[in-house]
Design an enzyme around this catalytic site. Structure first.
Site, PDB file in Angstrom:
ATOM      1  N   LYS A  75       0.712  -1.240   0.013  1.00  0.00           N
ATOM      2  CA  LYS A  75      -0.099   0.109  -0.011  1.00  0.00           C
ATOM      3  C   LYS A  75       0.793   1.321   0.069  1.00  0.00           C
ATOM      4  O   LYS A  75       1.922   1.275   0.735  1.00  0.00           O
ATOM      5  CB  LYS A  75      -0.819  -0.080   1.162  1.00  0.00           C
ATOM      6  CG  LYS A  75      -1.893   1.355   1.397  1.00  0.00           C
ATOM      7  CD  LYS A  75      -2.782   0.707   2.455  1.00  0.00           C
ATOM      8  CE  LYS A  75      -3.774   1.943   2.518  1.00  0.00           C
ATOM      9  NZ  LYS A  75      -4.709   1.893   3.719  1.00  0.00           N
ATOM     10  N   SER A 150      -9.805   1.617   2.583  1.00  0.00           N
ATOM     11  CA  SER A 150      -8.708   2.553   1.835  1.00  0.00           C
ATOM     12  C   SER A 150      -7.743   1.684   1.162  1.00  0.00           C
ATOM     13  O   SER A 150      -7.241   2.197  -0.049  1.00  0.00           O
ATOM     14  CB  SER A 150      -8.032   3.539   2.580  1.00  0.00           C
ATOM     15  OG  SER A 150      -7.340   2.963   3.725  1.00  0.00           O
ATOM     16  N   SER A 174      -9.646  -0.544   6.882  1.00  0.00           N
ATOM     17  CA  SER A 174      -9.360  -0.497   5.715  1.00  0.00           C
ATOM     18  C   SER A 174      -8.537  -1.644   5.119  1.00  0.00           C
ATOM     19  O   SER A 174      -8.186  -1.747   3.946  1.00  0.00           O
ATOM     20  CB  SER A 174      -8.462   0.788   5.606  1.00  0.00           C
ATOM     21  OG  SER A 174      -9.121   1.759   5.167  1.00  0.00           O
TER      22      SER A 174
END
Ligand code: GLN
Length: 474
Positions: A75, A150, A174
């Site tokens: 990420k 996210s 997330s």
């Protein structure tokens, strides 16, 4: 495609190679990234040299580690030395961190091959990856729908078979929410289990890094590789990594598991039906199921949307046009700060900074931030009371399956409600896992959530594995 476990076995035994696995990964990325917008940056050169060195070490007879030659997606809110790291924000565009997150170093030490940085909601604020400054990521299972957020890029990388595993971060859901929407296993570990050193801070008392995988075993291997004390993170638990892989097949016989009313209320009927079927599967495997109401869970969302923005407003003060990324010049320093932040942050990030600044301001602090902290304490106490009687809790991960682009962007509250079932765990600092179980609308996957007390990761994986087996997944 092969599991991470299988890739590592093949690379270590010589039946496969890190270089061929990486070329396969790069091939899928080349074929699908334009359509899905999963990776913001692919580090082809770095990954190729890491893969070559792994193959060379294997050839010399070295044991390379539990993730030998496994390509992994990162990420883009985790720092990797010399690699662009944006948090999907214009304000960090062009910034290359001078150091790597502890998680990156641990992955390399375990033999993994980081292939690139994945898209996310800007500064991890969102539930759909639509707030990214670099465009939304599409759900590989249905490109008209969001992958969740996210950590939507990391989830999509695995769902699209670009990589077998990925790392994300979970502040309010997330990891678990996109795992649910993309049909993956995703875990939010206990606060402090995985070092946050080099994770760009959103809400420091809630943020945790964790794994995405297609199955429980891969998630356990990955978490074991990245967990454990790190002197560079003062909130890191002073303990060695837990033993997870060895317990994946422990089952749930004799365990007491509570179905929590507040973790299914308001969910779509097909989601509730999956949770009910999961409860039956756990019963069949020898668990005792009880029903529980934990009314404090209803306060989680309100407390979270004061605490997380309050911490974010403080953490994001460092983006001032002086130290990182973007600078918009103006007549004096204050005007430069303002112009840079105005141009560099997107609408959702600005909303959070305003909410947080308001909640912390003189005259409102006690009424908002102070109250939210009290609710957080009540939440922690409520979990503790529940765990006096049961080992784990079960409910839905999300109220619905993956939703369509734009369906929640004009209504922040509708978007925030995507995390209504995941937020309590973050407030308590506990652990929870989402595991795919059954399907709902449009044949899209449903995520069932298992929650446990701090450091219950091994038990959570064992229970998730029971559900995986009940679904006929090996
Ligand atoms: N969707 C939640 C938020 O927008 C949680 C995000 C996260 O876990 N990073 O804050």
């Amino acid at each position: 495609m092969k599991t991470a476990h299988q890739i590592a076995i093949d690379v270590q035994s010589g039946a496969g190679s890190a270089e061929s696995e990486l070329e396969r990964t790069l091939g899928v990325i080349a074929a699908r990234n334009e359509e899905l917008n999963v990776f913001l940056h692919v580090d082809e050169d770095g990954a190729r040299s890491a893969a070559a060195s792994i193959d060379a070490r294997v050839a010399k007879g070295e044991n390379v580690g539990p993730l030998a030659g496994v390509p992994i997606a990162i990420k883009d809110n985790m720092c990797q030395r010399g690699i662009p790291t944006t948090c999907s924000s214009r304000i960090l565009e062009g910034w290359r961190p001078p150091y790597s997150a502890t998680v990156i170093d641990r992955l390399l030490a375990a033999g993994a091959v980081p292939v690139g940085k994945t898209n996310l909601d800007e500064f991890a604020m969102g539930s759909s990856t639509e707030t990214s400054a670099f465009g939304a990521t599409r759900n590989p299972l249905d490109p008209t729908r969001v992958p969740g957020g996210s950590s939507g890029g990391s989830a999509a990388a695995v769902a699209a078979d670009m990589t077998s595993i990925a790392v994300g971060s979970d502040t309010g859901g997330s990891i678990r929410q996109p795992a649910a929407l993309c049909g993956l296993v995703g875990m939010k570990p206990s606060y402090g289990l995985v070092s946050r050193y080099g994770l760009i801070a959103f809400a420091s008392s809630l943020d945790q890094i964790g794994p995405f995988a297609k199955n429980v075993m891969d998630a356990a291997i990955l978490l074991e590789a990245i967990a454990g004390h790190d002197p560079m993170d003062s909130t890191s638990l002073p303990e060695p990594p837990p033993s997870l892989v060895a317990h994946v097949n422990d089952g749930v016989a004799g365990k007491r598991i509570a179905l929590v009313r507040e973790l299914v209320d308001g969910a779509d009927p097909d989601v509730v039906a999956s949770v009910e079927r999961a409860v039956e599967a756990l019963k069949d495997a020898g668990a005792t199921i009880v029903e529980l109401s934990i009314p404090e869970f209803r306060l989680g969302l309100s407390a979270y949307y004061l605490i997380a923005p309050a911490e974010a407003s403080s953490n994001l003060a460092r983006y001032d046009g002086v130290r990182y990324g973007l600078r918009v010049d103006a007549d004096d320093v204050a005007a430069m700060n303002e112009a840079t932040r105005t141009a560099g942050f997107g609408a959702e990030v600005k909303r959070r900074i305003m909410l947080g600044t308001y909640a912390l301001s003189a005259g409102y602090y006690d009424a908002y931030y102070g109250q939210a902290l009290k609710v957080r304490t009540q939440m922690i106490e409520a979990f503790k009371r529940a765990y006096l009687d049961v080992d784990l809790l079960i409910g839905a991960t999300t109220p619905s399956v993956a939703f369509e682009f734009g369906s929640k962007t004009s209504d922040p509250m509708a978007m925030y409600l995507s995390d209504v079932f995941t937020i309590p765990t973050n407030l308590a600092g506990d652990a929870a896992v989402s595991v795919p179980f059954g399907s709902g609308e449009a044949d899209l996957p449903v995520g069932v959530q298992l929650l446990g007390p701090g450091r219950s990761e091994a038990q959570l994986f064992a229970a998730a594995r029971v559900l995986e087996i009940a679904e006929g997944r090996s």
